[in-house]
Design an enzyme around this catalytic site. Structure first.
Site, PDB file in Angstrom:
ATOM      1  N   PHE A  43       0.794  -1.232  -0.065  1.00  0.00           N
ATOM      2  CA  PHE A  43      -0.102   0.006  -0.144  1.00  0.00           C
ATOM      3  C   PHE A  43       0.836   1.192  -0.010  1.00  0.00           C
ATOM      4  O   PHE A  43       0.440   2.529  -0.481  1.00  0.00           O
ATOM      5  CB  PHE A  43      -1.034  -0.021   1.119  1.00  0.00           C
ATOM      6  CG  PHE A  43      -0.499   0.797   2.423  1.00  0.00           C
ATOM      7  CD1 PHE A  43       0.517  -0.013   3.175  1.00  0.00           C
ATOM      8  CD2 PHE A  43      -0.718   1.871   2.627  1.00  0.00           C
ATOM      9  CE1 PHE A  43       0.738   0.562   4.313  1.00  0.00           C
ATOM     10  CE2 PHE A  43      -0.278   2.737   3.648  1.00  0.00           C
ATOM     11  CZ  PHE A  43       0.755   2.142   4.677  1.00  0.00           C
ATOM     12  N   LYS A  44       2.245   1.284   0.331  1.00  0.00           N
ATOM     13  CA  LYS A  44       3.095   2.255   0.202  1.00  0.00           C
ATOM     14  C   LYS A  44       2.950   3.032  -1.078  1.00  0.00           C
ATOM     15  O   LYS A  44       3.314   4.161  -1.159  1.00  0.00           O
ATOM     16  CB  LYS A  44       4.444   1.919   0.606  1.00  0.00           C
ATOM     17  CG  LYS A  44       4.626   1.043   2.151  1.00  0.00           C
ATOM     18  CD  LYS A  44       4.382   2.227   3.250  1.00  0.00           C
ATOM     19  CE  LYS A  44       4.831   1.358   4.566  1.00  0.00           C
ATOM     20  NZ  LYS A  44       4.294   0.299   4.946  1.00  0.00           N
ATOM     21  N   ASP A  45       3.009   2.104  -1.948  1.00  0.00           N
ATOM     22  CA  ASP A  45       2.656   2.882  -3.278  1.00  0.00           C
ATOM     23  C   ASP A  45       1.900   3.841  -3.578  1.00  0.00           C
ATOM     24  O   ASP A  45       1.876   4.762  -4.127  1.00  0.00           O
ATOM     25  CB  ASP A  45       2.443   1.673  -4.512  1.00  0.00           C
ATOM     26  CG  ASP A  45       3.735   0.571  -4.706  1.00  0.00           C
ATOM     27  OD1 ASP A  45       4.830   1.402  -4.660  1.00  0.00           O
ATOM     28  OD2 ASP A  45       3.500  -0.428  -4.894  1.00  0.00           O
ATOM     29  N   LEU A 103       3.522   6.712  -2.092  1.00  0.00           N
ATOM     30  CA  LEU A 103       4.800   7.021  -2.852  1.00  0.00           C
ATOM     31  C   LEU A 103       5.097   7.054  -4.220  1.00  0.00           C
ATOM     32  O   LEU A 103       6.154   7.607  -4.701  1.00  0.00           O
ATOM     33  CB  LEU A 103       5.814   5.912  -2.029  1.00  0.00           C
ATOM     34  CG  LEU A 103       6.372   6.335  -0.730  1.00  0.00           C
ATOM     35  CD1 LEU A 103       6.874   4.813  -0.058  1.00  0.00           C
ATOM     36  CD2 LEU A 103       7.473   7.397  -0.351  1.00  0.00           C
ATOM     37  N   THR A 153       8.327   0.320   2.735  1.00  0.00           N
ATOM     38  CA  THR A 153       8.597   1.673   2.472  1.00  0.00           C
ATOM     39  C   THR A 153       9.784   1.941   1.354  1.00  0.00           C
ATOM     40  O   THR A 153       9.720   2.625   0.635  1.00  0.00           O
ATOM     41  CB  THR A 153       8.678   2.498   3.787  1.00  0.00           C
ATOM     42  OG1 THR A 153       7.398   2.483   4.596  1.00  0.00           O
ATOM     43  CG2 THR A 153       8.713   3.996   3.310  1.00  0.00           C
TER      44      THR A 153
END
Ligand code: PLP
Length: 498
Positions: free
Chosen positions: A111-113, A116, A146
């Site tokens: 989900f960091k995408d 980011l 991350t």
């Protein structure tokens, strides 16, 4: 405007908050006022696609960016086939009240995408507005996801450099492979002997050191942060909770104005804090369910008001949640104390001195009105992956399973059948060995990437293309350093004298 959680005299624009990452006083940037979202506005968003929703919601927070700039940032991040779902963050029905929002269709399958992929676009525009043509240096401490997502987002972005530190024994084989094979001319990756908190504390110390800041300035550089303390990461996360609500209205699962709950597998408290902001804006949300693994410092805090990191650190099968200092909690404390910067500073200095603090009774009361918290261990996590797959034919990763389990217990205990969005934070193929052992332990054998094929065959769920073929890529980064050597690693990477 934005201020600091530790000093209300600070007043900066969104661009400054994003370009600087963290306030000089060590506090986190927060909006001085939380913008509102009316039901009429929400209704308009229902008819839009993800990118349209993102432009509208981000515009409320980043008011010093033009609509065109935001449109460019959003399409640069989520357009062009970068996400393997055309809905970007699709919502899938699990059972009569549980809905899974898949936040992992981006380039690194976590989900960091969601944040980011857009942060580099926001950051380079923010820097253009504030620090001119200085080179932006990104330092990242990562518990696994991350780091890769930031490397992928920043790779070869002009005028930026990125250096990622990860705990040598705290990430999965797949996560490590993803990072050490990272391509790009402006990237560096380094393992730390220690855990995630060691990496994060090290990065924070370098980041806030006036001496290092001076050194960078003399070399035409400036730090910024891609960790979830950067407002430029939090704001894009608010979007998807609002988008999930719109999707549920669209699917006829709820009517506009009905309440939903949100359950989030939590580590640094960033993802669930974004859901809190969405609720404060006016999104009809009842409970926020905070799910932790065996590192259950948040479960205790949200239940009894004492944050106490003096406890054993566990390395679990949900490593991105192996965290004992949840940095973003500071923002919640700021809001719930009515913007009391002195009080927040006091709590944070107690935390750094004694490893603990206890919030006032009125703050605890407000927490309990909104949050429900629970935790589960590795065995329960695996049992949940197994039963969700057997009963509902849905394959979830180890982090998502923690949220499913904690939500299930909440639902039973509270008798609350409100439709609930469970944030699914990673593809099951990012944690293949653990997921496979939950489905059929007899099949666990060999390397992680070999097991991906086995998991595919066993379940019929395809392994995302982003994760295949990593084992054949060149390993570019293999250094493992002591946490005391982090300064040197930074100077090295930047080619400057410390
Ligand atoms: C980072 C991460 C989390 C925790 O999110 P926070 O914002 O730190 O609470 C949960 N699951 C996965 C897969 C992650 O990568």
């Amino acid at each position: 405007m934005y201020t600091s959680t530790r000093d209300n005299s600070v007043k900066v624009t969104a661009a400054q908050a994003i370009a600087n990452g963290i306030s000089k006083d060590g506090g986190l940037f927060v909006p001085t006022e939380i913008p509102t979202l009316t039901l009429d506005e929400l209704n308009e968003l229902v008819g839009m696609d993800y990118q349209g929703r993102a432009v509208k919601v981000l515009g409320k927070y980043l008011s010093d960016f033009t609509a065109q700039e935001l449109t460019d940032c959003v399409s640069g991040a989520y357009g062009g086939g970068k996400f393997s779902s055309d809905k970007t963050a699709p919502v899938v029905k699990l059972d009569e009240s549980a809905y899974i929002q898949e936040l992992w269709h981006g380039p690194t399958c976590a989900f960091k995408d969601m944040a980011l992929q857009i942060l580099p676009h926001l950051l380079t525009r923010a820097a253009g507005k504030t620090v001119g043509d200085k080179q932006i240096v990104i330092l990242v401490a990562t518990s696994g996801d991350t780091g890769k997502a930031a490397l992928e987002g920043f790779k070869d972005v002009p005028n930026t450099k990125i250096l990622v530190f990860y705990p040598s024994d705290g990430v999965s084989v797949m996560q490590k492979l993803q990072m050490v094979t990272q391509e790009g001319g402006n990237v560096g990756v380094c393992a730390i002997k220690g855990n995630f908190d060691d990496a994060q504390s090290g990065v924070k110390a370098i980041f806030t050191s006036p001496d290092v800041a001076k050194l960078l300035e003399d070399n035409g550089m400036q730090f910024s942060s891609a960790n979830s303390i950067n407002w430029g990461r939090l704001a894009p996360q608010i979007v998807y909770y609002i988008s999930a609500y719109c999707d549920l209205v669209e699917q006829g699962a709820i009517k506009l104005g009905d309440k939903i709950n949100v359950a989030v597998p939590t580590g640094n408290f960033g993802n669930i804090l974004a859901a809190y902001y969405a609720k404060e804006m006016g999104l009809p949300v009842g409970k926020l369910i905070c799910a932790s693994n065996a590192n259950n410092v948040l479960t205790d805090f949200l239940s009894n008001g004492t944050y106490d990191r003096n406890r054993n650190f566990f390395t679990t099968i949900s490593p991105s949640m192996d965290i004992l200092i949840s940095s973003n909690l500071e923002r919640l404390l700021y809001i719930l104390s009515g913007g009391d910067d002195k009080k927040v500073s006091g709590y944070m200095s107690e935390l750094s001195k004694n490893g603990k603090y206890t919030v006032d009774a009125d703050i605890l009361e407000k927490i309990k009105a909104v949050f429900s918290a629970g935790c589960c261990d590795d065995e329960q996590t695996k049992a949940t992956i197994g039963s969700v797959y057997a009963d509902k034919k849905y394959l979830c990763d180890t982090h998502t399973a923690v949220a499913v389990k904690v939500y299930d217990e909440y639902r039973k205990a509270a008798g609350d059948s409100t439709p609930t969005v469970i944030a699914s934070t990673a593809s099951p193929f990012k944690f293949t060995a653990s997921v496979l052992s939950a489905i059929n332990p007899a099949l666990v054998e060999g390397e992680e990437y070999e097991m991906a094929k086995v998991l595919e065959d066993e379940t019929g769920v395809p392994c995302p293309a982003q994760l295949t073929g990593l084992e054949n890529k060149e390993i570019r980064f293999s250094s493992v350093i002591d946490k005391t050597e982090m300064y040197g690693a930074v100077y090295n990477m930047l080619g400057i004298e410390g």
